[in-house]
Design a protein around this motif. Structure first.
Motif, short mmCIF file in Angstrom:
data_model
loop_
_atom_site.label_atom_id
_atom_site.label_comp_id
_atom_site.label_asym_id
_atom_site.label_seq_id
_atom_site.Cartn_x
_atom_site.Cartn_y
_atom_site.Cartn_z
N TYR A 119 0.83 -1.21 0.00
CA TYR A 119 0.00 0.00 0.00
C TYR A 119 0.86 1.25 0.00
O TYR A 119 0.64 2.18 -0.79
CB TYR A 119 -0.92 -0.02 1.22
CG TYR A 119 -1.60 1.30 1.49
CD1 TYR A 119 -2.73 1.67 0.77
CD2 TYR A 119 -1.10 2.19 2.45
CE1 TYR A 119 -3.36 2.89 1.00
CE2 TYR A 119 -1.73 3.40 2.69
CZ TYR A 119 -2.85 3.75 1.97
OH TYR A 119 -3.46 4.96 2.19
N ASP A 153 2.72 1.83 -3.27
CA ASP A 153 1.82 2.19 -4.37
C ASP A 153 1.26 3.59 -4.19
O ASP A 153 1.24 4.40 -5.13
CB ASP A 153 0.69 1.16 -4.45
CG ASP A 153 -0.05 1.22 -5.77
OD1 ASP A 153 0.32 2.06 -6.61
OD2 ASP A 153 -0.99 0.43 -5.97
N VAL A 154 0.79 3.91 -2.98
CA VAL A 154 0.16 5.21 -2.76
C VAL A 154 1.17 6.34 -2.87
O VAL A 154 0.82 7.48 -3.22
CB VAL A 154 -0.57 5.24 -1.40
CG1 VAL A 154 0.41 5.50 -0.25
CG2 VAL A 154 -1.68 6.28 -1.41
N ARG A 168 1.10 7.73 -6.19
CA ARG A 168 -0.21 8.15 -6.66
C ARG A 168 -0.70 9.44 -6.01
O ARG A 168 -1.75 9.96 -6.40
CB ARG A 168 -1.24 7.04 -6.37
CG ARG A 168 -1.03 5.74 -7.14
CD ARG A 168 -2.03 4.70 -6.65
NE ARG A 168 -1.92 3.44 -7.38
CZ ARG A 168 -2.67 3.11 -8.43
NH1 ARG A 168 -3.57 3.97 -8.88
NH2 ARG A 168 -2.53 1.94 -9.02
N VAL A 169 0.01 9.94 -4.99
CA VAL A 169 -0.45 11.16 -4.32
C VAL A 169 -0.52 12.30 -5.33
O VAL A 169 0.47 12.61 -5.99
CB VAL A 169 0.50 11.54 -3.16
CG1 VAL A 169 0.10 12.89 -2.56
CG2 VAL A 169 0.47 10.46 -2.08
N ARG A 223 -0.17 8.13 3.41
CA ARG A 223 0.80 7.04 3.18
C ARG A 223 0.79 6.03 4.32
O ARG A 223 1.14 4.86 4.13
CB ARG A 223 2.21 7.60 3.02
CG ARG A 223 2.45 8.40 1.74
CD ARG A 223 3.91 8.78 1.59
NE ARG A 223 4.11 9.76 0.54
CZ ARG A 223 4.30 11.06 0.75
NH1 ARG A 223 4.34 11.52 1.99
NH2 ARG A 223 4.46 11.88 -0.26
N LEU A 235 -4.97 3.59 5.13
CA LEU A 235 -6.13 3.97 4.32
C LEU A 235 -7.11 4.78 5.16
O LEU A 235 -7.74 5.72 4.66
CB LEU A 235 -6.80 2.72 3.76
CG LEU A 235 -8.09 2.94 2.95
CD1 LEU A 235 -7.84 3.85 1.76
CD2 LEU A 235 -8.65 1.59 2.49
N ALA A 261 -5.95 8.23 5.13
CA ALA A 261 -6.24 8.86 3.83
C ALA A 261 -7.69 9.29 3.76
O ALA A 261 -8.00 10.38 3.26
CB ALA A 261 -5.90 7.89 2.70
N ALA A 281 -6.79 7.40 -5.05
CA ALA A 281 -5.45 6.83 -5.15
C ALA A 281 -5.18 5.86 -4.00
O ALA A 281 -4.60 4.78 -4.20
CB ALA A 281 -4.41 7.95 -5.16
N ALA A 282 -5.61 6.25 -2.78
CA ALA A 282 -5.39 5.39 -1.62
C ALA A 282 -6.19 4.09 -1.75
O ALA A 282 -5.70 3.00 -1.39
CB ALA A 282 -5.78 6.13 -0.34
N ALA A 317 -4.44 1.79 -4.13
CA ALA A 317 -3.26 1.21 -3.50
C ALA A 317 -3.64 0.13 -2.50
O ALA A 317 -2.97 -0.92 -2.40
CB ALA A 317 -2.45 2.31 -2.81
#
Length: 533
Positions: A450, A453-454, A457-458, A471, A474, A477, A495-496, A499
């Motif tokens: 996670y 990936d996140v 994507r931020v 980050r 979740l 986020a 995005a979260a 991820a």
């Protein structure tokens, strides 16, 4: 050694109290005596701790988003809140089993019930993540008193092998019932009350146990039980906890402190094993592991519970934080898979008499692997996403049910009768350790996926503090996304969620691989045991 054909633990040693409540000496002359109504009422009382421990596990997973929003723990603290309970149970199970042999199993059960109730209150009203971790630790120590006493007393109540087999099947089904009821009851509480209310479910259960236990349960103890070795208890914890800490911290990246903790834990584990070989009354009898069936059944229980507990953590959060379901609705969605778990637990002993336990467990684990793979295909916003999760987890539970129902009996049946008590404690330690390791290891792996990936994507323009919170978890986020202006908040949350789905997919693939691996063990190491002839 072939597995006992009745898949039941050996009867208590001579001198055990009369399970029907009339007194007497017990022994081989009475092993065929059938239990009366009082014994079955006693079984209903003994089912309560099992039901409670399952409720506590499933309710806490549903409460994670709520307590995360209220207490704002770090991701590491959140993992400790979830799994310190299981590690304390695993660390103290064998110790409490020996203590129950010495002071009386019913007495230890009632002491543990009172302590569990008090610790539940402390957890419900914990003012911060540190206090909740401590309360969960105390819950784990108290919980460790419940299971060994329960298993020993069931064996003491039911001397007839067939009745005892049915009693253990009912005991296993009660765990499944707790898994089924936990999300629904917890969902109702979390809909209308604060997250701490989830811990109060245990209070009426413990009160009923404290009232009915002295009336229906016989006292039993082993006059020849070995003494509890404090050094072995400390060494087992010194091996387990630092390694767990290292696993959690290494999910954030390689660092010196967690590596040193892992090395220290491994060293303590080596000293623990060496000490067990020298003691006349070891905390862990290593000689039991010489039997192939014993090792195989124990490994299956451990790995299966690692897989299911790790994925359950992600599934409950996915339903609430990705699919936007309330805690109550998430609990309802998880009810059909839980019903499958109950059905599989009840049917497994019957199937094992016809097809042998090894193939029954192996076939179930193959079905579970298919469920894990289906979980790995879930995508946020996909058509029928929730339905896919329900079907996937029903397949998972169809394989976990036979493991829960047959695991303890297989382990006990693989050892000589005089070792049955020690084998039961080791089996319970394996399952509790598997639950805790699943959360720690698979939770850390999924979290690492996670985060990686996140991080990429931020969206541009996100404040650094908000990005750092997103980050971490979740839930974090979701919280910061509500405070950001549109469309930035929605973009960050999307995005979260993507991820997090990647973390679920990774954990699902790992669960499938582990399930297929232990399915092979079930088909080979257990191929000669267990069926009635």
């Amino acid at each position: 050694m072939p597995v006992d054909t009745d898949l039941t633990p050996a009867p208590e040693a001579p001198g055990a109290p009369d399970p029907g409540g009339a007194g007497g000496t017990g022994g081989t002359a009475r092993t065929a005596e059938r239990a009366g109504p009082r014994a079955w009422a006693g079984l209903a009382v003994l089912a309560l701790p099992t039901l409670l421990l399952a409720l506590d596990l499933s309710v806490l997973h549903l409460a994670v988003p709520h307590l995360a929003a209220d207490l704002q723990p770090t991701n590491t603290q959140l993992l400790w809140i979830i799994d310190i309970y299981g590690f304390m149970i695993a660390g103290f199970l064998v110790t409490m089993g020996t203590l129950g042999d010495r002071i009386g199993r019913r007495r230890l059960l009632l002491i543990g019930a009172a302590a569990f109730g008090a610790a539940s209150l402390a957890a419900a009203y914990a003012p911060g993540p540190e206090a909740l971790i401590v309360a969960r630790l105390l819950l784990g120590v108290a919980g460790a008193t419940l299971m060994p006493s329960t298993l020993s007393l069931i064996s003491n109540l039911f001397l007839d092998p067939r009745q005892r087999g049915l009693a253990f099947a009912i005991w296993a089904a009660m765990f499944s019932l707790g898994v089924a009821l936990g999300p629904v009851l917890g969902g109702v509480l979390l809909e209308h009350f604060w997250w701490g209310s989830a811990f109060l479910l245990g209070l009426p259960v413990m009160v009923l146990l404290l009232v009915a236990g002295p009336l229906l349960l016989p006292e039993s103890r082993d006059p020849d039980a070995g003494r509890v070795d404090p050094a072995s208890v400390l060494l087992s914890l010194a091996a387990m906890l630092p390694v767990t800490y290292a696993i959690k911290e290494l999910a954030h990246g390689v660092a010196v402190v967690p590596l040193l903790a892992a090395a220290g834990g491994a060293g303590a584990g080596a000293v623990f094993l060496r000490r067990q070989r020298r003691l006349a009354d070891p905390l862990l009898d290593l000689g039991l592991f010489a039997d192939r069936s014993f090792r195989g059944a124990l490994l299956i229980v451990l790995v299966a519970t690692v897989s299911v507990s790790g994925t359950y953590l992600f599934v409950t959060q996915y339903l609430q934080l990705v699919e936007g379901q309330s805690a109550f609705r998430a609990g309802l969605w998880l009810l059909p898979p839980a019903a499958v778990l109950i059905a599989a637990s009840v049917a497994a002993p019957v199937c094992a008499r016809r097809f042998r336990p090894g193939p029954v467990m192996g076939a179930g684990l193959v079905s579970a692997a298919a469920g894990y793979l289906l979980l790995s295909r879930v995508e946020p916003g996909g058509a029928g996403d929730i339905a896919v999760i329900v079907v996937a987890y029903a397949l998972v539970n169809s394989g976990i049910g036979p493991v829960l129902a047959l695991g303890t009996e297989l382990v006990v049946g693989a050892v000589p009768p005089e070792k049955a008590g020690a084998a039961s404690a080791i089996s319970e330690t394996s399952s509790e350790l598997g639950v805790a390791l699943g959360v720690a290891v698979l939770g850390s792996v999924g979290t690492a996926v996670y985060r990686a990936d996140v991080d990429g994507r931020v969206p541009d323009g996100t404040p650094e503090a908000a990005a750092e919170t997103a980050r971490d978890t979740l839930a974090g986020a979701a919280a910061v996304a509500e405070e950001l202006p549109e469309p930035l908040g929605a973009e960050l949350l999307g995005a979260a969620r993507e991820a997090f789905a990647g973390g679920l997919a990774t954990v699902g693939v790992i669960g499938a691989v582990l399930s297929l691996a232990v399915a092979a063990v079930a088909f080979t190491a257990l191929r000669g045991g267990g069926a009635e002839k």
